[in-house]
Write an enzyme that holds these catalytic residues in place. Structure first.
Site, PDB file in Angstrom:
ATOM      1  N   SER A 193       0.788  -1.222   0.000  1.00  0.00           N
ATOM      2  CA  SER A 193       0.000   0.000   0.000  1.00  0.00           C
ATOM      3  C   SER A 193       0.828   1.284   0.000  1.00  0.00           C
ATOM      4  CB  SER A 193      -0.977   0.006   1.178  1.00  0.00           C
ATOM      5  OG  SER A 193      -0.304  -0.253   2.378  1.00  0.00           O
ATOM      6  N   HIS A 221      -5.475  -3.291  -2.630  1.00  0.00           N
ATOM      7  CA  HIS A 221      -5.185  -2.308  -3.690  1.00  0.00           C
ATOM      8  C   HIS A 221      -5.104  -2.941  -5.071  1.00  0.00           C
ATOM      9  CE1 HIS A 221      -4.351   1.043  -0.969  1.00  0.00           C
ATOM     10  NE2 HIS A 221      -3.836   0.137  -0.170  1.00  0.00           N
ATOM     11  N   LYS A 253     -11.895   1.015  -1.678  1.00  0.00           N
ATOM     12  CA  LYS A 253     -10.831   1.591  -2.500  1.00  0.00           C
ATOM     13  C   LYS A 253     -11.291   1.644  -3.953  1.00  0.00           C
ATOM     14  CE  LYS A 253      -7.520   0.929   1.043  1.00  0.00           C
ATOM     15  NZ  LYS A 253      -6.777  -0.009   1.852  1.00  0.00           N
TER      16      LYS A 253
HETATM   17  C1  LIG Z   1      -6.735  -0.148   3.224  1.00  0.00           C
HETATM   18  C2  LIG Z   1      -6.162  -1.489   3.490  1.00  0.00           C
HETATM   19  C3  LIG Z   1      -6.784  -2.366   4.385  1.00  0.00           C
HETATM   20  C4  LIG Z   1      -7.938  -1.928   5.219  1.00  0.00           C
HETATM   21  O1  LIG Z   1      -9.100  -1.860   4.490  1.00  0.00           O
HETATM   22  P1  LIG Z   1     -10.308  -0.958   5.050  1.00  0.00           P
HETATM   23  O2  LIG Z   1     -11.491  -1.488   4.362  1.00  0.00           O
HETATM   24  O3  LIG Z   1      -9.958   0.435   4.696  1.00  0.00           O
HETATM   25  O4  LIG Z   1     -10.336  -1.175   6.531  1.00  0.00           O
HETATM   26  C5  LIG Z   1      -6.275  -3.626   4.524  1.00  0.00           C
HETATM   27  N1  LIG Z   1      -5.174  -4.011   3.830  1.00  0.00           N
HETATM   28  C6  LIG Z   1      -4.532  -3.188   2.985  1.00  0.00           C
HETATM   29  C7  LIG Z   1      -3.332  -3.683   2.245  1.00  0.00           C
HETATM   30  C8  LIG Z   1      -5.005  -1.902   2.800  1.00  0.00           C
HETATM   31  O5  LIG Z   1      -4.355  -1.067   2.000  1.00  0.00           O
END
Ligand SMILES: *Cc1c(COP(=O)(O)O)cnc(C)c1O
Length: 402
Positions: A193, A221, A253
């Protein structure tokens, strides 16, 4: 026995607590690590309005530009008409509606898995998977750059956690070799990320197979973005549900909504329903959100042009940034970090850009390792070529730091 707390005791207690909190906050400021929230007044989009001024936004995870899609907004509105607001209870009591259930079916199909299970957030999905699948005599192997939620899952687990340097599969294999654990589980981000690069799955998978380890992939992602049809890192590398038995995805996302899921076998999903505490002991998502997410998953499939445009913007950014000598890294994804190193330098550039009307976050420890502060550019299909040009121009003017 004193029946009441005296005023003095109360003041004393508060005094010691506040002194402690103030010291910790002051430390954060001195290390250039203090964080603030921006308040904006607009839907998530390339232009955000903050305190009456418009800013070009390069820090959201809205890769496909779905966060402000009228069809998804309509699905949310229609969902609210049908199901009103709160789910009213956890999934296992009586909060599980047909809207949740349909979304799970669509997510299973989308990911090519037998089943999917909805969670409120990716954070909670990772806590669930890591803590429910492991016990005392097990071992967890994690990339050092894994998302905080996977690490926090390990903190909830009684299994032994061993971390390997980023994508260092030789080191991973050595750790697997030495381990005498009952079950060995490898967990990795699909797309990292803060770095934007992909997990070295073509090397991790054979290592997992040789040592009988279970592979958990958090493709937060990658889903919607990576791979020919946006099915994520598994599609990118040609891996199946047999190769990656536990897949975690998020809906907040690329899909532009909220929520998350785990996809896998019938047995995995039934197991999580029985044993995953962050599934069991929490209220189900509002069903209208499930309606919105369902529309978003459909759109991500239908509107393939969004991925094409996104990859055009990525190529444009990389080419222009390279010409200007900006410190690019090898990321093929919409996450494009520019490495700075020093916290204060990263913050100074981010502030300068902000004054110039550009939103770009300075990512600092503890989100990334000490000494690796960076500016994290994220691109979206919603950005225009002119907006990307404008970003590179302003970045070039802000470098070198100071
Ligand atoms: C954003 C993210 C999460 C968390 O997801 P949310 O739905 O925002 O809680 C988990 N793992 C990774 C790699 C992320 O980038």
């Amino acid at each position: 026995m004193p029946a009441t707390v005296t005023e003095r005791q109360k003041t004393g207690m508060l005094y010691f607590m506040l002194t402690y909190l103030r010291e910790r906050l002051q430390q954060r400021r001195q290390q250039s690590l203090y964080r603030r929230r921006l308040i904006h007044h607009t839907p998530q989009s390339p232009l955000l309005c903050i305190a009456g001024r418009k800013y070009l936004n390069f820090c959201s995870n809205d890769y496909l530009g779905l966060a402000a899609h009228p069809r998804i907004t309509k699905a949310l509105r229609d969902g609210a008409e049908t199901y009103a607001t709160g789910a009213g209870a956890s999934h296992l009591i009586n909060g599980h509606s047909i809207a949740h259930h349909r979304l799970e079916d669509v997510l299973a199909e989308y990911t090519g898995r037998q089943r999917a299970l909805l969670f409120s957030t990716g954070y909670m999905a990772n806590l669930a998977v890591i803590s429910a699948l492991t016990e005392r005599h097990d071992a967890l192997f994690m990339d050092k750059l894994n998302h905080a939620s996977l690490l926090d899952g390990a903190a909830l687990s009684k299994a032994r956690l061993q971390r390997y340097p980023h994508n260092d599969t030789v080191r991973l294999e050595a750790l697997l070799e030495k381990s005498t654990a009952r079950h060995k589980l490898i967990a990795s981000d699909g797309v990292f990320s803060m770095d934007g690069d992909l997990a070295a799955l073509p090397q991790i998978l054979p290592a997992a197979q040789r040592h009988n380890a279970w592979l958990i992939l958090d493709d937060a992602h990658g889903l919607g973005v990576v791979g020919h049809s946006g099915r994520g890192c598994c599609e990118y590398y040609g891996l199946t549900a047999d190769d990656v038995p536990v897949l975690v995805g998020t809906l907040g996302k690329a899909f532009g909504v909220f929520g998350a899921f785990v996809a896998g076998s019938e047995e995995l999903i039934e197991y999580l329903i029985q044993f995953a505490r962050s599934y069991i002991y929490t209220t189900a998502l509002p069903p209208a959100l499930a309606c919105a997410a369902l529309e978003a998953v459909r759109l991500a499939g239908e509107e393939a042009w969004r991925r094409e445009v996104l990859y055009q913007r990525i190529a444009q950014f990389r080419q222009a940034a390279e010409q200007c000598g900006l410190p690019l890294s090898a990321s093929p994804t919409p996450i494009q970090p520019l490495f700075i190193g020093d916290n204060a330098d990263a913050l100074a550039i981010s502030r300068k850009l902000y004054e110039g009307g550009i939103l770009l976050s300075a990512i600092r420890p503890p989100t990334v390792p000490a000494g690796s502060a960076r500016l994290r550019v994220t691109l979206s299909a919603a950005h225009t070529p002119e907006q990307v040009d404008s970003l590179v121009e302003k970045l070039a003017a802000a470098f070198p730091p100071k």
